[in-house]
Design an enzyme around this catalytic site. Structure first.
Site, PDB file in Angstrom:
ATOM      1  N   HIS A  16       9.588   6.163   9.338  1.00  0.00           N
ATOM      2  CA  HIS A  16       8.880   5.846   8.082  1.00  0.00           C
ATOM      3  C   HIS A  16       8.679   7.142   7.303  1.00  0.00           C
ATOM      4  O   HIS A  16       7.677   7.827   7.454  1.00  0.00           O
ATOM      5  CB  HIS A  16       7.536   5.170   8.419  1.00  0.00           C
ATOM      6  CG  HIS A  16       6.760   4.700   7.221  1.00  0.00           C
ATOM      7  ND1 HIS A  16       5.788   3.725   7.308  1.00  0.00           N
ATOM      8  CD2 HIS A  16       6.778   5.072   5.915  1.00  0.00           C
ATOM      9  CE1 HIS A  16       5.254   3.518   6.114  1.00  0.00           C
ATOM     10  NE2 HIS A  16       5.832   4.333   5.250  1.00  0.00           N
ATOM     11  N   HIS A 196       6.475  -2.700   3.923  1.00  0.00           N
ATOM     12  CA  HIS A 196       5.121  -2.157   3.969  1.00  0.00           C
ATOM     13  C   HIS A 196       4.172  -3.354   3.849  1.00  0.00           C
ATOM     14  O   HIS A 196       4.304  -4.169   2.928  1.00  0.00           O
ATOM     15  CB  HIS A 196       4.858  -1.235   2.774  1.00  0.00           C
ATOM     16  CG  HIS A 196       5.461   0.135   2.893  1.00  0.00           C
ATOM     17  ND1 HIS A 196       6.785   0.352   3.120  1.00  0.00           N
ATOM     18  CD2 HIS A 196       4.882   1.362   2.795  1.00  0.00           C
ATOM     19  CE1 HIS A 196       7.010   1.657   3.172  1.00  0.00           C
ATOM     20  NE2 HIS A 196       5.874   2.297   2.971  1.00  0.00           N
ATOM     21  N   GLU A 199      -1.289  -2.088   4.727  1.00  0.00           N
ATOM     22  CA  GLU A 199      -1.736  -0.697   4.523  1.00  0.00           C
ATOM     23  C   GLU A 199      -3.069  -0.795   3.764  1.00  0.00           C
ATOM     24  O   GLU A 199      -4.118  -0.445   4.290  1.00  0.00           O
ATOM     25  CB  GLU A 199      -0.694   0.081   3.710  1.00  0.00           C
ATOM     26  CG  GLU A 199      -1.075   1.528   3.397  1.00  0.00           C
ATOM     27  CD  GLU A 199      -0.058   2.231   2.470  1.00  0.00           C
ATOM     28  OE1 GLU A 199       0.761   1.548   1.824  1.00  0.00           O
ATOM     29  OE2 GLU A 199      -0.111   3.483   2.384  1.00  0.00           O
TER      30      GLU A 199
HETATM   31  N1  ADE Z   1       5.811   4.721  -1.457  1.00  0.00           N
HETATM   32  C1  ADE Z   1       5.738   5.950  -0.947  1.00  0.00           C
HETATM   33  N2  ADE Z   1       4.737   6.025  -0.058  1.00  0.00           N
HETATM   34  C2  ADE Z   1       4.169   4.791   0.009  1.00  0.00           C
HETATM   35  C3  ADE Z   1       3.110   4.217   0.744  1.00  0.00           C
HETATM   36  N3  ADE Z   1       2.386   4.923   1.618  1.00  0.00           N
HETATM   37  N4  ADE Z   1       2.806   2.919   0.539  1.00  0.00           N
HETATM   38  C4  ADE Z   1       3.509   2.203  -0.340  1.00  0.00           C
HETATM   39  N5  ADE Z   1       4.515   2.682  -1.051  1.00  0.00           N
HETATM   40  C5  ADE Z   1       4.856   3.974  -0.880  1.00  0.00           C
HETATM   41 ZN    ZN Z   2       5.454   4.368   3.235  1.00  0.00          ZN
END
Ligand code: ADE
Ligand code: ZN
Length: 337
Positions: A16, A196, A199
């Protein structure tokens, strides 16, 4: 051997890493100068001072601005090779790199320019450092599904250089469901998928990534712990999570590293991996992330070994390649461990 040396030398994979997020201010200035781009900063220190984020969106605004210096194939080549050099000193044996083509095509840079530079550097990196790689093309979720489909069509002539599609950018308000059709099409082309999710967004977005996008891994995924049925699905389905500890602190997903749930997720039997996300912006590459989380959560050598092992198991390497790296890891642990 000290734990610090053990962390640096243990064979590992990074799964990642947004290649545009590895653009260090020094290289940003160098490329800006040769492309005659005027930066809104007078020096490297000023750039670093601007890297104070309150959430994902506050980072993304700066991140999209930073990547605007990248215009020529050589820029993408230099960016990628600089990351691989650093990865090599961190004991990284295999990388799976994200790139954000829409961050470039939206400002008139050809898809071919972007992917050719990155691909050439990945080949060079394998020759120079023996680092194997896969490339993952991400769709920007704040843009439309139609824009994602156009991007997929641009990518098809380069299909052989791409292993998987991913989904990144502003998570809240942009659920995976929005991209179900383009992911279906990508998978019909034989591409794997990741996304993703969890988060900043809710556990429901992780369910959607699994059920609607067919995600083979979840990037971040730390909010899965809010839903015990989801944790069970991830655990029994052996769905890896690519966790990025320093990123989570800089973007305030957790208040401190001591409060990060990485160890808790490992203890629950989830396939957790450690990654750097956007190392130039979050203050650390892969070893820095391992080191920081080891100290904050008091991880022992066994936990470090599990994280390294997970990184290969969770990768898109072939069974044979995985076996080779896992044997290398076994030999390392036998002699140093
Ligand atoms: N693009 C780059 N870093 C990211 C992240 N942590 N979350 C979502 N999109 C991203
Ligand atoms: Zn990312």
């Amino acid at each position: 051997m000290t734990l610090t040396t053990y962390i640096r030398e243990i064979p590992k994979a990074e799964l990642h890493i947004h290649i545009e997020g590895s653009l260090e201010p020094e290289l940003m200035f160098e490329i800006a100068e040769r492309n005659r781009v005027v930066l809104p900063f007078s020096c490297v220190d000023e750039v670093r001072k601007a890297y104070n984020f309150t959430d994902l969106q506050s980072f993304l605004t700066i991140y999209y601005q930073g990547m605007m210096v990248l215009q020529k194939e050589r820029d993408f080549f230099d960016l990628t090779l600089a990351y691989l050099k650093k990865a090599h000193t961190d004991g990284v044996r295999h990388v799976e790199i994200f790139f954000d083509p829409q961050g470039h095509t939206e400002r008139g840079i050809a898809f071919e320019t972007v992917i050719s530079g990155i691909h050439a550097a990945l080949q060079g990196g394998e020759q120079r450092f023996g680092i194997t790689s896969r490339l993952i093309m991400c769709f920007l979720r704040h843009l439309s599904p139609e824009s994602a489909m156009t991007t997929l069509n641009c990518a098809l002539p380069f299909r052989k250089w791409i292993t998987a599609v991913g989904l990144d950018s502003s998570e809240k308000g942009n659920p995976p469901a929005k991209f179900a059709t383009v992911f279906d099409r990508a998978r019909a082309e034989g591409l794997l998928s990741v996304a993703h999710a969890g988060e900043e967004g809710p556990p429901d977005y992780i369910w959607q990534a699994l059920d609607l996008l067919g995600a083979a891994r979840i990037d971040h995924g730390v909010r899965c712990v809010e839903d015990s049925r989801l944790v069970e699905r991830l655990r029994t389905g052996h769905v890896p999570l690519t966790v990025c500890p320093l990123s989570n602190i800089k973007l305030r997903v957790f208040p401190t590293l001591g409060e990060h749930n990485l160890k808790h997720m490992l203890d629950m039997g989830l396939c957790v991996t450690v990654n750097s996300d956007d190392p130039a912006y979050f203050g650390g590459y892969l070893v820095d992330n391992f080191q920081a989380v080891q100290e904050a959560l008091n991880l022992d050598r066994n936990a470090i070994r599990t994280l390294a092992e997970n990184s290969f198991r969770a990768s898109f390497l072939t069974k044979k390649e995985k076996r080779g790296y896992l044997e290398e890891l076994d030999r390392f642990c036998l002699s140093k461990g």
